[in-house]
Design an enzyme around this catalytic site. Structure first.
Site, PDB file in Angstrom:
ATOM      1  N   PRO A 159     -53.848 -82.129  14.672  1.00  0.00           N
ATOM      2  CA  PRO A 159     -52.887 -83.226  14.673  1.00  0.00           C
ATOM      3  C   PRO A 159     -53.499 -84.626  14.705  1.00  0.00           C
ATOM      4  O   PRO A 159     -54.432 -84.882  15.458  1.00  0.00           O
ATOM      5  CB  PRO A 159     -52.037 -82.973  15.919  1.00  0.00           C
ATOM      6  CG  PRO A 159     -52.754 -81.944  16.699  1.00  0.00           C
ATOM      7  CD  PRO A 159     -53.622 -81.183  15.759  1.00  0.00           C
ATOM      8  N   ASN A 160     -52.923 -85.469  13.877  1.00  0.00           N
ATOM      9  CA  ASN A 160     -53.214 -86.904  13.788  1.00  0.00           C
ATOM     10  C   ASN A 160     -54.530 -87.238  13.089  1.00  0.00           C
ATOM     11  O   ASN A 160     -54.821 -88.413  12.857  1.00  0.00           O
ATOM     12  CB  ASN A 160     -53.142 -87.578  15.175  1.00  0.00           C
ATOM     13  CG  ASN A 160     -51.752 -87.461  15.757  1.00  0.00           C
ATOM     14  OD1 ASN A 160     -50.782 -87.752  15.064  1.00  0.00           O
ATOM     15  ND2 ASN A 160     -51.640 -87.022  16.996  1.00  0.00           N
ATOM     16  N   HIS A 214     -57.037 -79.025  24.027  1.00  0.00           N
ATOM     17  CA  HIS A 214     -56.859 -79.032  25.473  1.00  0.00           C
ATOM     18  C   HIS A 214     -55.649 -78.209  25.918  1.00  0.00           C
ATOM     19  O   HIS A 214     -55.385 -78.101  27.116  1.00  0.00           O
ATOM     20  CB  HIS A 214     -56.729 -80.486  25.956  1.00  0.00           C
ATOM     21  CG  HIS A 214     -57.685 -81.416  25.267  1.00  0.00           C
ATOM     22  ND1 HIS A 214     -59.052 -81.292  25.407  1.00  0.00           N
ATOM     23  CD2 HIS A 214     -57.493 -82.439  24.373  1.00  0.00           C
ATOM     24  CE1 HIS A 214     -59.657 -82.220  24.650  1.00  0.00           C
ATOM     25  NE2 HIS A 214     -58.725 -82.923  24.017  1.00  0.00           N
ATOM     26  N   ASP A 269     -56.695 -67.733  20.865  1.00  0.00           N
ATOM     27  CA  ASP A 269     -56.497 -66.299  20.627  1.00  0.00           C
ATOM     28  C   ASP A 269     -56.729 -65.939  19.161  1.00  0.00           C
ATOM     29  O   ASP A 269     -57.273 -64.884  18.847  1.00  0.00           O
ATOM     30  CB  ASP A 269     -55.084 -65.872  21.037  1.00  0.00           C
ATOM     31  CG  ASP A 269     -54.911 -65.788  22.551  1.00  0.00           C
ATOM     32  OD1 ASP A 269     -55.919 -65.879  23.280  1.00  0.00           O
ATOM     33  OD2 ASP A 269     -53.755 -65.639  23.000  1.00  0.00           O
ATOM     34  N   SER A 297     -65.152 -88.025  18.805  1.00  0.00           N
ATOM     35  CA  SER A 297     -65.484 -88.799  20.006  1.00  0.00           C
ATOM     36  C   SER A 297     -66.161 -87.884  21.028  1.00  0.00           C
ATOM     37  O   SER A 297     -66.110 -86.654  20.905  1.00  0.00           O
ATOM     38  CB  SER A 297     -64.198 -89.388  20.606  1.00  0.00           C
ATOM     39  OG  SER A 297     -63.331 -88.356  21.034  1.00  0.00           O
ATOM     40  N   ARG A 311     -59.305 -84.514  28.651  1.00  0.00           N
ATOM     41  CA  ARG A 311     -60.020 -84.140  27.422  1.00  0.00           C
ATOM     42  C   ARG A 311     -61.290 -83.353  27.713  1.00  0.00           C
ATOM     43  O   ARG A 311     -61.961 -82.871  26.807  1.00  0.00           O
ATOM     44  CB  ARG A 311     -60.380 -85.385  26.608  1.00  0.00           C
ATOM     45  CG  ARG A 311     -59.181 -86.124  26.076  1.00  0.00           C
ATOM     46  CD  ARG A 311     -59.596 -87.249  25.136  1.00  0.00           C
ATOM     47  NE  ARG A 311     -58.583 -88.278  25.094  1.00  0.00           N
ATOM     48  CZ  ARG A 311     -57.502 -88.245  24.294  1.00  0.00           C
ATOM     49  NH1 ARG A 311     -57.319 -87.263  23.464  1.00  0.00           N
ATOM     50  NH2 ARG A 311     -56.613 -89.226  24.336  1.00  0.00           N
TER      51      ARG A 311
HETATM   52  O1  CA2 Z   1     -62.612 -86.712  19.215  1.00  0.00           O
HETATM   53  C1  CA2 Z   1     -61.918 -85.926  18.559  1.00  0.00           C
HETATM   54  O2  CA2 Z   1     -62.241 -85.547  17.437  1.00  0.00           O
HETATM   55  C2  CA2 Z   1     -60.584 -85.433  19.130  1.00  0.00           C
HETATM   56  O3  CA2 Z   1     -60.420 -84.069  18.745  1.00  0.00           O
HETATM   57  C3  CA2 Z   1     -59.508 -86.300  18.507  1.00  0.00           C
HETATM   58  C4  CA2 Z   1     -58.105 -86.012  19.047  1.00  0.00           C
HETATM   59  C5  CA2 Z   1     -58.100 -86.026  20.570  1.00  0.00           C
HETATM   60  O4  CA2 Z   1     -56.821 -85.624  21.047  1.00  0.00           O
HETATM   61  C6  CA2 Z   1     -59.165 -85.101  21.154  1.00  0.00           C
HETATM   62  O5  CA2 Z   1     -59.137 -85.208  22.565  1.00  0.00           O
HETATM   63  C7  CA2 Z   1     -60.542 -85.501  20.655  1.00  0.00           C
HETATM   64  C8  CA2 Z   1     -57.122 -87.064  18.535  1.00  0.00           C
HETATM   65  C9  CA2 Z   1     -57.088 -87.196  17.039  1.00  0.00           C
HETATM   66  C10 CA2 Z   1     -56.381 -88.473  16.687  1.00  0.00           C
HETATM   67  O6  CA2 Z   1     -56.994 -88.983  15.520  1.00  0.00           O
HETATM   68  C11 CA2 Z   1     -56.788 -90.308  15.197  1.00  0.00           C
HETATM   69  C12 CA2 Z   1     -57.584 -90.817  14.213  1.00  0.00           C
HETATM   70  C13 CA2 Z   1     -57.463 -92.126  13.853  1.00  0.00           C
HETATM   71  C14 CA2 Z   1     -56.531 -92.926  14.479  1.00  0.00           C
HETATM   72  C15 CA2 Z   1     -55.732 -92.415  15.471  1.00  0.00           C
HETATM   73  C16 CA2 Z   1     -55.855 -91.077  15.834  1.00  0.00           C
END
Ligand code: CA2
Length: 152
Positions: free
Chosen positions: A13-14, A83, A90, A105, A114
């Site tokens: 997602p996102n 998380h 599974d 990140s 996280r």
């Molecule tokens: O660091 C990562 O790749 C994460 O998987 C990114 C997730 C976050 O919930 C995880 O804890 C760590 C969030 C993805 C959101 O991606 C965006 C990218 C650009 C702008 C806004 C959000």
């Protein structure tokens, strides 16, 4: 002749927002750019990648569940589902393919929620904090794993 390894690359997602905002956390590259670089590296390494993104947990579960006989490994950035998702964990455990979890990140340097991954324990390993370059590291890692001689 050995058949070429196919690696499934999943983004949750996102992650379609990559390159559009929060560059301080997620960098400047778009998801399409990251996927193009991964395809180029795959070709250098003699493998192929199939890149998919979804905001829906069920899509990710379905894609993982349909890998058998078609893919040799999985690279996954489960996004926030890292998380929370017992279902994705599974699914990876059930198919038994080598999987690498990647985070752009450094999740361990961010909020406490996280720090815990439900997915990492069923993966070969986790890459976190290396920016979008982490996808390339994950690909090199899974290919090295697939190409190592069978252990006695
Ligand atoms: O660091 C990562 O790749 C994460 O998987 C990114 C997730 C976050 O919930 C995880 O804890 C760590 C969030 C993805 C959101 O991606 C965006 C990218 C650009 C702008 C806004 C959000």
């Amino acid at each position: 002749m050995t058949s070429q390894h196919q690696i499934l690359v999943l983004n949750g997602p996102n992650l379609q927002l990559l390159g559009t905002r929060k560059p301080d956390i997620y960098g400047c590259r778009s998801l399409a750019d990251v996927e193009d670089r991964l395809r180029a590296l795959a070709s250098e390494l003699g493998v192929a990648v199939d890149c998919r993104q979804s905001n829906h947990e069920g899509d990710l579960v379905d894609w993982i569940g349909s890998t058998q006989g078609r893919f040799s490994g999985i690279i996954i950035n489960p996004g926030a589902y890292t998380h929370t998702s017992v279902a994705i964990r599974d699914a990876i455990e059930a198919v038994g393919l080598p999987a690498v979890e990647i985070h752009i990140s450094n999740v361990h340097a961010r909020e406490e929620f996280r720090h815990r991954s439900l997915i990492a324990p069923v993966c070969l390993g986790q890459i976190s904090g290396m920016g979008t370059h982490g996808y390339e590291l994950a690909l090199r890692g899974v290919v090295a794993y697939l190409e190592q001689p069978a252990q006695a």
